[in-house]
Motif scaffolding. Structure first.
Motif, PDB file in Angstrom:
ATOM      1  N   UNK A 179       0.847  -1.196   0.000  1.00 19.12           N
ATOM      2  CA  UNK A 179       0.000   0.000   0.000  1.00 19.12           C
ATOM      3  C   UNK A 179       0.885   1.248   0.000  1.00 19.12           C
ATOM      4  N   UNK A 180       1.933   1.242   0.800  1.00 20.42           N
ATOM      5  CA  UNK A 180       2.823   2.398   0.858  1.00 20.42           C
ATOM      6  C   UNK A 180       3.557   2.608  -0.465  1.00 20.42           C
ATOM      7  N   UNK A 181       3.964   1.525  -1.118  1.00 18.04           N
ATOM      8  CA  UNK A 181       4.600   1.647  -2.436  1.00 18.04           C
ATOM      9  C   UNK A 181       3.606   2.236  -3.433  1.00 18.04           C
ATOM     10  N   UNK A 182       2.360   1.795  -3.380  1.00 18.35           N
ATOM     11  CA  UNK A 182       1.330   2.364  -4.249  1.00 18.35           C
ATOM     12  C   UNK A 182       1.127   3.844  -4.007  1.00 18.35           C
ATOM     13  N   UNK A 183       1.165   4.258  -2.735  1.00 16.94           N
ATOM     14  CA  UNK A 183       1.026   5.677  -2.405  1.00 16.94           C
ATOM     15  C   UNK A 183       2.208   6.481  -2.950  1.00 16.94           C
ATOM     16  N   UNK A 184       3.395   5.912  -2.880  1.00 21.18           N
ATOM     17  CA  UNK A 184       4.572   6.604  -3.404  1.00 21.18           C
ATOM     18  C   UNK A 184       4.465   6.758  -4.917  1.00 21.18           C
ATOM     19  N   UNK A 185       4.071   5.704  -5.596  1.00 20.04           N
ATOM     20  CA  UNK A 185       3.930   5.779  -7.058  1.00 20.04           C
ATOM     21  C   UNK A 185       2.865   6.812  -7.430  1.00 20.04           C
ATOM     22  N   UNK A 186       1.736   6.823  -6.722  1.00 12.96           N
ATOM     23  CA  UNK A 186       0.688   7.804  -7.001  1.00 12.96           C
ATOM     24  C   UNK A 186       1.181   9.225  -6.741  1.00 12.96           C
ATOM     25  N   UNK A 187       2.004   9.402  -5.715  1.00 12.46           N
ATOM     26  CA  UNK A 187       2.510  10.729  -5.375  1.00 12.46           C
ATOM     27  C   UNK A 187       3.461  11.272  -6.431  1.00 12.46           C
ATOM     28  N   UNK A 188       4.226  10.415  -7.063  1.00 15.42           N
ATOM     29  CA  UNK A 188       5.224  10.880  -8.030  1.00 15.42           C
ATOM     30  C   UNK A 188       4.787  10.644  -9.473  1.00 15.42           C
ATOM     31  N   UNK A 189       3.496  10.335  -9.688  1.00 15.07           N
ATOM     32  CA  UNK A 189       3.005  10.010 -11.025  1.00 15.07           C
ATOM     33  C   UNK A 189       3.264  11.136 -12.014  1.00 15.07           C
ATOM     34  N   UNK A 190       2.957  12.368 -11.651  1.00 11.15           N
ATOM     35  CA  UNK A 190       3.157  13.468 -12.601  1.00 11.15           C
ATOM     36  C   UNK A 190       4.640  13.686 -12.865  1.00 11.15           C
ATOM     37  N   UNK A 191       5.482  13.469 -11.876  1.00 12.24           N
ATOM     38  CA  UNK A 191       6.926  13.585 -12.088  1.00 12.24           C
ATOM     39  C   UNK A 191       7.452  12.511 -13.024  1.00 12.24           C
ATOM     40  N   UNK A 192       6.911  11.290 -12.896  1.00  9.39           N
ATOM     41  CA  UNK A 192       7.328  10.200 -13.778  1.00  9.39           C
ATOM     42  C   UNK A 192       6.948  10.524 -15.213  1.00  9.39           C
ATOM     43  N   UNK A 193       5.703  10.943 -15.424  1.00 14.06           N
ATOM     44  CA  UNK A 193       5.244  11.271 -16.779  1.00 14.06           C
ATOM     45  C   UNK A 193       6.039  12.454 -17.322  1.00 14.06           C
ATOM     46  N   UNK A 194       6.282  13.469 -16.499  1.00 11.48           N
ATOM     47  CA  UNK A 194       7.072  14.620 -16.941  1.00 11.48           C
ATOM     48  C   UNK A 194       8.484  14.228 -17.321  1.00 11.48           C
ATOM     49  N   UNK A 195       9.078  13.318 -16.578  1.00 12.24           N
ATOM     50  CA  UNK A 195      10.431  12.858 -16.889  1.00 12.24           C
ATOM     51  C   UNK A 195      10.479  12.078 -18.187  1.00 12.24           C
ATOM     52  N   UNK A 196       9.464  11.249 -18.429  1.00 14.03           N
ATOM     53  CA  UNK A 196       9.430  10.488 -19.679  1.00 14.03           C
ATOM     54  C   UNK A 196       9.237  11.416 -20.870  1.00 14.03           C
ATOM     55  N   UNK A 197       8.331  12.395 -20.723  1.00 13.18           N
ATOM     56  CA  UNK A 197       8.101  13.335 -21.819  1.00 13.18           C
ATOM     57  C   UNK A 197       9.347  14.163 -22.091  1.00 13.18           C
ATOM     58  N   UNK A 198      10.029  14.605 -21.021  1.00 16.09           N
ATOM     59  CA  UNK A 198      11.244  15.402 -21.207  1.00 16.09           C
ATOM     60  C   UNK A 198      12.354  14.558 -21.831  1.00 16.09           C
ATOM     61  N   UNK A 199      12.463  13.301 -21.436  1.00 11.93           N
ATOM     62  CA  UNK A 199      13.502  12.431 -21.996  1.00 11.93           C
ATOM     63  C   UNK A 199      13.229  12.155 -23.475  1.00 11.93           C
ATOM     64  N   UNK A 200      11.963  12.152 -23.864  1.00  9.98           N
ATOM     65  CA  UNK A 200      11.619  11.923 -25.268  1.00  9.98           C
ATOM     66  C   UNK A 200      11.759  13.196 -26.085  1.00  9.98           C
ATOM     67  N   UNK A 201      12.044  14.311 -25.410  1.00 10.54           N
ATOM     68  CA  UNK A 201      12.261  15.568 -26.128  1.00 10.54           C
ATOM     69  C   UNK A 201      10.989  16.340 -26.409  1.00 10.54           C
ATOM     70  N   UNK A 202       9.910  15.986 -25.769  1.00  4.38           N
ATOM     71  CA  UNK A 202       8.649  16.666 -26.008  1.00  4.38           C
ATOM     72  C   UNK A 202       8.346  17.718 -24.965  1.00  4.38           C
ATOM     73  N   UNK A 203       7.485  18.622 -25.286  1.00  2.59           N
ATOM     74  CA  UNK A 203       6.972  19.673 -24.407  1.00  2.59           C
ATOM     75  C   UNK A 203       8.068  20.435 -23.679  1.00  2.59           C
ATOM     76  N   UNK A 204       9.065  20.877 -24.390  1.00  4.22           N
ATOM     77  CA  UNK A 204      10.134  21.628 -23.749  1.00  4.22           C
ATOM     78  C   UNK A 204       9.816  23.088 -23.649  1.00  4.22           C
TER      79      UNK A 204
END
Length: 101
Positions: A76-101
């Motif tokens: 449950x705590x791991x799930x809470x951590x993943x939910x908390x950093x979800x936007x950061x994960x998506x932002x990191x993937x988009x930035x690594x792909x070179x999009x939305x700079x």
């Protein structure tokens, strides 16, 4: 052959459009739905923690220990951590792909 594949991959990546990071029409409604989703997920996280804690207390009182439920608490705590950093994960993937700079 590998160099050709890398050149082809670079050409494909260069052809991907780089959209501007402006909100599309109707974006406010989508952000409202995301906010509701976040509230639901974190509410479920709190319920999961309370449920795991209750099961641990019941098992401890009956002399079974609480190891199995401690593992579910960890999940449950791991799930809470993943939910908390979800936007950061998506932002990191988009930035690594070179999009939305």
């Amino acid at each position: 052959m590998h160099l050709e594949a890398l050149n082809l991959a670079a050409d494909v990546l260069a052809a991907i459009p780089n959209p501007s990071p402006e909100e599309p029409p109707g974006g406010a409604g989508f952000l409202k739905i995301l906010g509701w989703g976040a509230w639901i997920v974190f509410g479920l996280g709190v319920l999961g923690i309370l449920f795991a804690a209750g099961k641990m207390m019941i098992d401890q009182k009956s002399g079974h220990g609480g190891g199995q439920h401690a593992q579910s608490l960890g999940m449950v705590l791991v799930g809470c951590i993943v939910a908390s950093v979800a936007s950061g994960i998506v932002g990191g993937v988009v930035a690594a792909a070179g999009g939305m700079s």
